[in-house]
Enzyme design. Structure first.
Site, short mmCIF file in Angstrom:
data_model
loop_
_atom_site.label_atom_id
_atom_site.label_comp_id
_atom_site.label_asym_id
_atom_site.label_seq_id
_atom_site.Cartn_x
_atom_site.Cartn_y
_atom_site.Cartn_z
N TRP A 118 -25.01 0.03 0.26
CA TRP A 118 -25.95 -0.93 -0.30
C TRP A 118 -25.18 -2.19 -0.67
O TRP A 118 -24.03 -2.12 -1.09
CB TRP A 118 -26.59 -0.38 -1.57
N HIS A 145 -26.17 5.67 6.04
CA HIS A 145 -24.84 6.16 5.66
C HIS A 145 -24.68 7.63 6.01
O HIS A 145 -23.64 8.22 5.75
CB HIS A 145 -24.61 5.96 4.16
#
Length: 301
Positions: free
Chosen positions: A17, A143
């Site tokens: 992020w 991810h």
């Protein structure tokens, strides 16, 4: 199987992020920390400011680029390496987590180090910084995916801004949700504003009845239990790769504009992912420092 030659690119291309996402996760979690946890964390960080967790939320991204910190680059992700999405999305351990480590094993390892009173304050402080960051990373769907180096190799535009699909989920989409450009300088006020909005949805809004499920696997009694929890979170994130992020197949997004309908569908996934990460981080730290999640018996459970 997905082409393994793409996987090493993740070590240099993946960023997690952006500032907004990581700070929001940390600042949201602060709102649910128990007094004993707050005291322990602030003491460990030597920081009693109102944004003590937000202040260290991005440390792990900087550290992996420093001399001596390169070893931690692989800890920010796990490679879901089954059939290309949307055919299959699943984290299979241990094969998807190499000997060098991944975000699943790193969460378990650094939680154990955080608990270890025999380590120095500096070592435990580092462990805390990693835990805060990695519980944010594991909530970002890309991810947890090997295809296209976590979609870093899928070129897209977002409102005309040239980027890649991974970076769009990291930064462009979250920023746009607050009316900010992909390259905007994020302030603590931006992150705190988003955190407060999410807290309202958690306390008395649409996420209120979901919290109990979000904490289903919370257990810091052993490395095995911690890794089981992290693996469950990774699989949950990876499901979003097949059900939305790359639902049309990776090649279908190359060279496309994703600032319209695609963005509209991604917003709620990003919103709930950040909310879950904040709640999970708070409950995780509460278990470590206070022996309870802080959500037991509350109206949110």
């Amino acid at each position: 199987m997905k082409p393994t030659l793409l996987l090493p690119l993740l070590f240099t291309a993946v960023h997690g992020w952006g500032t907004l996402g990581h700070q929001t996760v940390a600042l949201l979690s602060q709102q649910y920390l128990l007094p004993r946890t707050i005291s322990s964390v602030q003491s460990l960080l030597n920081d009693t400011s109102s944004t003590y967790l937000g202040n260290i939320a991005l440390w792990a991204d900087s550290y992996r680029r420093e001399v001596g910190g390169e070893f931690s680059a692989a800890f920010h992700f796990v490679n879901g390496d089954d059939a290309p999405p949307p055919e299959s999305c699943e984290i299979i351990l241990p094969q998807d987590c190499p000997d060098g480590g991944c975000v699943v094993s790193a969460i378990a390892n650094y939680t154990e180090r955080l608990k270890d009173q025999h380590l120095t304050t500096t070592e435990r402080q580092q462990a805390l910084k990693f835990v805060v960051h990695f519980l944010g990373d594991i909530a970002q769907p890309l991810h947890t995916e090997a295809f296209g180096a976590g979609a870093n190799n899928i070129s897209v535009t977002f409102w005309g801004y040239t980027t890649n699909l991974h970076a769009a989920w990291d930064t462009s989409i979250p920023n746009a949700m607050l009316g900010l450009a992909p390259t905007a300088a994020i302030t603590t006020g931006d992150s705190l504003g988003w955190a407060n909005g999410l807290a309202a949805a958690i306390n008395a809004g649409k996420y209120r009845r979901l919290v109990k499920g979000w904490l289903k696997y919370h257990d810091v009694q052993s490395p095995k239990a911690e890794e089981k929890a992290a693996a469950a979170w990774a699989n949950e994130s990876n499901d979003h790769v097949c059900d939305y992020a790359i639902v049309r197949g990776g090649d279908a997004y190359n060279g496309t504009e994703i600032g319209g309908e695609y963005y509209d569908g991604a917003r709620e996934i990003v919103q709930v992912s950040v909310a879950k990460a904040g709640v999970r981080l708070a409950a995780w730290l509460n278990l470590v420092f206070a022996g309870e999640t802080g959500f037991e018996g509350s109206c949110r459970s």
